[in-house]
Each structure stands twice: as structure tokens, then as C-alpha cells.
Design a protein around this motif. Sequence first.
Motif, mmCIF file in Angstrom:
data_model
loop_
_atom_site.group_PDB
_atom_site.id
_atom_site.type_symbol
_atom_site.label_atom_id
_atom_site.label_comp_id
_atom_site.label_asym_id
_atom_site.label_seq_id
_atom_site.Cartn_x
_atom_site.Cartn_y
_atom_site.Cartn_z
ATOM 1 N N ILE A 62 0.834 -1.207 0.000
ATOM 2 C CA ILE A 62 0.000 0.000 0.000
ATOM 3 C C ILE A 62 0.869 1.257 0.000
ATOM 4 O O ILE A 62 0.618 2.200 -0.760
ATOM 5 N N LEU A 63 1.909 1.280 0.822
ATOM 6 C CA LEU A 63 2.803 2.436 0.852
ATOM 7 C C LEU A 63 3.456 2.648 -0.502
ATOM 8 O O LEU A 63 3.520 3.781 -1.014
ATOM 9 N N SER A 64 3.932 1.571 -1.105
ATOM 10 C CA SER A 64 4.570 1.675 -2.419
ATOM 11 C C SER A 64 3.601 2.233 -3.458
ATOM 12 O O SER A 64 3.953 3.115 -4.252
ATOM 13 N N ALA A 65 2.367 1.741 -3.433
ATOM 14 C CA ALA A 65 1.361 2.205 -4.395
ATOM 15 C C ALA A 65 1.037 3.684 -4.182
ATOM 16 O O ALA A 65 0.906 4.445 -5.134
ATOM 17 N N VAL A 66 0.925 4.096 -2.915
ATOM 18 C CA VAL A 66 0.624 5.500 -2.632
ATOM 19 C C VAL A 66 1.766 6.393 -3.116
ATOM 20 O O VAL A 66 1.533 7.415 -3.776
ATOM 21 N N LYS B 83 -10.185 3.975 -2.758
ATOM 22 C CA LYS B 83 -10.789 3.554 -4.021
ATOM 23 C C LYS B 83 -9.751 3.473 -5.127
ATOM 24 O O LYS B 83 -9.757 2.550 -5.950
ATOM 25 N N ALA B 84 -8.843 4.438 -5.150
ATOM 26 C CA ALA B 84 -7.790 4.411 -6.170
ATOM 27 C C ALA B 84 -6.899 3.186 -6.015
ATOM 28 O O ALA B 84 -6.398 2.640 -7.001
ATOM 29 N N LEU B 85 -6.713 2.739 -4.766
ATOM 30 C CA LEU B 85 -5.841 1.590 -4.525
ATOM 31 C C LEU B 85 -6.531 0.258 -4.807
ATOM 32 O O LEU B 85 -5.863 -0.777 -4.867
ATOM 33 N N MET B 86 -7.836 0.284 -4.946
ATOM 34 C CA MET B 86 -8.554 -0.946 -5.265
ATOM 35 C C MET B 86 -8.268 -1.412 -6.689
ATOM 36 O O MET B 86 -8.353 -2.592 -7.009
#
Length: 339
Positions: A10-14, A28-31
Motif C-alpha cells: 500500500i505504501l509503495s502504491a501510494v 478507491k484508487a488503490l482498489m
Amino acid sequence: MGLALRKEKILSAVVERYIDTGEPIGSKALMTGTDLNVSSATIRNELKALDDEGYLQQPHTSAGRVPTKAGYRYYIDNLMQTPPLPERLRENIERGIRSGTQAPESILGRAVTVLAQLTGAAAAATTPSSDDARVHKVRFVSTGRHTSMAVLVTSNGMVKSRLFRCEFVVTPQLLAMFDKAVNEAFAGVKLRDITKGFLQSAASDMGELTLFIPDVLVAIYEAVQSALEISVTVAGQTNLLFSDAYDFDGARRTIRFLSDTKSISGLLNNSRSHRIYLGEESRIPELTDSSVITARYEIGGENAGAVAVIAPLRVNYRVISGEVIYAAGCVSRAIGDLL
């Protein structure tokens, strides 16, 4: 202790999405676009936990999250993977750095210009430290009947030249005698040991050349003094004024830092082979809102100077790191070829 795998994802994606968009990232964006395979509620809980632990923050209530400096640092140290540069990009960097005059200062000037153009940020480079540098060789080039040029080449790749004038006609035969006598006296000598006393001693040992050599030795001494000075080359300062990742004051403070060659030299030449400074990590107040991505270049297998990109905190560290490291390698090869 590191983060759990899901939190790391999650941190990497953010971090990566925020770098791309400049917008806070919500659940929602991370889904979409991730392999988390968990509910939106679970992602929200993990986002809050990362916020509580200091890796993320909310710019305002009900917004998504953005990375903190601690979040960037964890990402860089534990999650970031630097992809290999495309072959065409490598060729362009190499060509840009090697085009033009083959002198260390020129090579470094082209390196920072290439990096500034590639990254849209500022770039800087330092010439090699001469603390342990020695004379590699001295060349002589005729420039007129009474003038010639002494060209000093050092063990760390620096090339410095000085003109000298003589009352007598400088013939090729006399230059050949200068070449032999000077290189026998100077080759392998540490630059810092070439004092005026050393010059006097060298001149007295040159026999019949003693009457002809003083102007030559003065030129070499001046070239040595120039080689002992570490110089800094900077490009792309104005790029920072047009970056949407800076506010005006942040850009202005960073540009002020880039005008202080002593501070730049101290930061870059004290860094490891590759290092990324985030904000206060540099211990330079003007860089609070900036990142510095550095890489050292080598000459003869030893660390010499450094190249760096100075940019906002929100930059693509994966890509820029690869570009800086590759540019440093190009500088190593280009200066090494001079020896």
C-alpha cells in the motif's frame, strides 16, 4: 523493524501514484491496479495505520493520503526497484556527455546539462578531489615562436594548461628537452608537494636547462594550483521555478543553495557511492523541501567527484536514480580515457 507485506504494498502504491499525479491517494484508487485483493475498508484501515506510524499524512480531512518524508525514505530504502535504462536513453546520455571538448570540466558540464534536460530539475557536479592526486604527465604544445603551453594531466583525470612566454625561440627540439626533464622531475609527485621550494630544487637539477626553464616551471606551478581547487558545475536552476511540486519559496531556497559552490561541494563529495538525501537529511536548511540524488564517479578505481540531481521531494526516484548512476558511469569512462 520493517512493515508487514500488505502495508508495504500500500505504501509503495501510494508513493508511486502520488509521484505520478500529485493528488492525494485514497482507498478507491488503490482498489484498482494493485494485487491487494482486500476490501476498501481494509485498505482504509491500513492507510490510517500508516498515517499513525508517520509514513503517510492527510492534507485535509476526508482527503486521501500523501507520503511523508519518512514514507519516501522507507520506500527508497526498502521498496524501490531501479529499472534498467532503455538502450536508446543510455546511448543518448553517453553521446551527450562525450560530445565536444574532452576535458574533465567540459565532460562534467555536459553531464549536468544532460541530467537537467532529462529530469526537468537542477543538476550539479564536482571535479575530483585532489587531496591525493599526483602528476600523471606534462605535455608541451607550441603556440608561437616565443610561446608554448604546458598541459598538466593529473592522476585523478584533471587537465590544466598554462601558456608561457620565453625570450628565446621555442623550437621542437627544446620542447622535447623540456618534456623529458619535466616529466622526470614531476611524474608521480603529489600535487600538494609541488611548492616553490620544490620548483627551485627541480630547476637546480636540470643542468644546462636551468637558464631556460623558469618560465616553464611557473606555468606548471600555476596549473597545479588550479588543479588543487575543487570546482562545481550547475545546470537547470530555472527548471525549479516551473515545477508544480515546489511552492515559490521552496524553489527560491533551493536555487539559493545552488549558488553556494562550497556547500554543494561539501554535500556531494561527502556522500557515498549512491545516496538520496530527503529534506533535512542533507543538514542544509535551504533543502528542506528538496531531494538530492547523488552518485560518485570513479577514476582509476577510486572515488573522484560526484554528480547529482536536485529536485522537489515529489519526483520519480526510480527513474532519476538510474539516470544519475548511469551518467556517473559515463563520466568515469570519459575522464578515464584521458589518462
